[in-house]
Design a protein around this motif. Sequence first.
Motif, PDB file in Angstrom:
ATOM      1  N   MET A 126      54.908  17.666 -38.886  1.00  0.00           N
ATOM      2  CA  MET A 126      56.236  17.482 -39.468  1.00  0.00           C
ATOM      3  C   MET A 126      56.729  18.868 -39.859  1.00  0.00           C
ATOM      4  N   ALA A 127      57.756  19.341 -39.173  1.00  0.00           N
ATOM      5  CA  ALA A 127      58.322  20.660 -39.448  1.00  0.00           C
ATOM      6  C   ALA A 127      59.648  20.476 -40.179  1.00  0.00           C
ATOM      7  N   ILE A 128      59.723  20.995 -41.385  1.00  0.00           N
ATOM      8  CA  ILE A 128      60.915  20.874 -42.220  1.00  0.00           C
ATOM      9  C   ILE A 128      61.680  22.190 -42.140  1.00  0.00           C
ATOM     10  N   ASP A 129      62.856  22.159 -41.522  1.00  0.00           N
ATOM     11  CA  ASP A 129      63.703  23.346 -41.403  1.00  0.00           C
ATOM     12  C   ASP A 129      62.931  24.532 -40.823  1.00  0.00           C
ATOM     13  N   PRO A 130      62.252  24.338 -39.671  1.00  0.00           N
ATOM     14  CA  PRO A 130      61.446  25.437 -39.120  1.00  0.00           C
ATOM     15  C   PRO A 130      62.318  26.568 -38.592  1.00  0.00           C
ATOM     16  N   VAL A 131      61.848  27.771 -38.778  1.00  0.00           N
ATOM     17  CA  VAL A 131      62.479  28.937 -38.177  1.00  0.00           C
ATOM     18  C   VAL A 131      61.942  29.004 -36.759  1.00  0.00           C
ATOM     19  N   MET A 132      62.804  29.085 -35.776  1.00  0.00           N
ATOM     20  CA  MET A 132      62.358  29.117 -34.392  1.00  0.00           C
ATOM     21  C   MET A 132      62.540  30.531 -33.851  1.00  0.00           C
ATOM     22  N   LEU A 133      61.425  31.146 -33.467  1.00  0.00           N
ATOM     23  CA  LEU A 133      61.429  32.513 -32.951  1.00  0.00           C
ATOM     24  C   LEU A 133      60.937  32.526 -31.510  1.00  0.00           C
ATOM     25  N   ASP A 134      61.379  33.526 -30.774  1.00  0.00           N
ATOM     26  CA  ASP A 134      60.812  33.727 -29.444  1.00  0.00           C
ATOM     27  C   ASP A 134      59.836  34.897 -29.501  1.00  0.00           C
ATOM     28  N   ALA A 135      59.240  35.217 -28.377  1.00  0.00           N
ATOM     29  CA  ALA A 135      58.197  36.262 -28.345  1.00  0.00           C
ATOM     30  C   ALA A 135      58.734  37.616 -28.807  1.00  0.00           C
ATOM     31  N   LEU A 136      59.985  37.925 -28.539  1.00  0.00           N
ATOM     32  CA  LEU A 136      60.547  39.199 -28.958  1.00  0.00           C
ATOM     33  C   LEU A 136      60.733  39.276 -30.468  1.00  0.00           C
ATOM     34  N   GLN A 137      60.852  38.131 -31.126  1.00  0.00           N
ATOM     35  CA  GLN A 137      61.068  38.106 -32.567  1.00  0.00           C
ATOM     36  C   GLN A 137      59.768  38.046 -33.365  1.00  0.00           C
ATOM     37  N   GLY A 138      58.660  37.801 -32.730  1.00  0.00           N
ATOM     38  CA  GLY A 138      57.447  37.900 -33.500  1.00  0.00           C
ATOM     39  C   GLY A 138      56.383  36.851 -33.340  1.00  0.00           C
ATOM     40  N   LEU A 139      56.661  35.685 -32.789  1.00  0.00           N
ATOM     41  CA  LEU A 139      55.613  34.686 -32.616  1.00  0.00           C
ATOM     42  C   LEU A 139      55.775  34.050 -31.246  1.00  0.00           C
ATOM     43  N   PRO A 140      54.930  34.411 -30.299  1.00  0.00           N
ATOM     44  CA  PRO A 140      55.054  33.841 -28.967  1.00  0.00           C
ATOM     45  C   PRO A 140      55.014  32.323 -29.007  1.00  0.00           C
TER      46      PRO A 140
END
Length: 142
Positions: A126-140
Motif C-alpha cells: 500500500m503506497a500512500i502518496d508515493p514519490v515516483m522517480l525514474d533512474a535519472l532521479q535516483g531510484l531505478p
Amino acid sequence: MTPHSLQIPHPDGGHFAALRWTRDSSTPRPLLVFSHATGFNSATYRPLLDAVAEYVDVLAADARGHGQSTLSAQPTHLHAWTVYYRDLAHLIAQCDRPVYLAGHSIGGLCSLAVAARKPERVKGVMAIDPVMLDALQGLPVR
C-alpha cells in the motif's frame, strides 16, 4: 495496543530504531512493515499504526537520518534515494516471514521498489502518496 521499542542492527554500522506492535496469538498474524515519509519518523504515525495493529502485527522503523535511527545520513554521501531502498530491503530480510509493505511518500516509493525486486518476501503493498522517480532521479524502477 502499545508498541515496544527495539533497535535493529544494520551492516553499515548503527541501527534502525523501530516500533513493533505484536499480539500474542496461537495463530500467526500477517506482518505489515511501514515506512515513513521524509522528515517524519515512525512515531508520527502512531494513531494510524495503533489502529492497524488491531488486525496485523506492525513493524515501523526510523529511516537513516530520521527519528532515533543511528544510521549515517551524511548529505555529502547521499546522492540518491537508493540507500533507503536498500535499507528497507535489509529490514524485511530480518523478518521471520513474508511481509506486507506500506509507506508514505518516499516510504511508498521504497515499498514499491522492494516489492518489485523481492517478490518472494512481499505479499502486498500500500503506497500512500508515493514519490515516483525514474533512474535519472535516483531510484531505478527496474
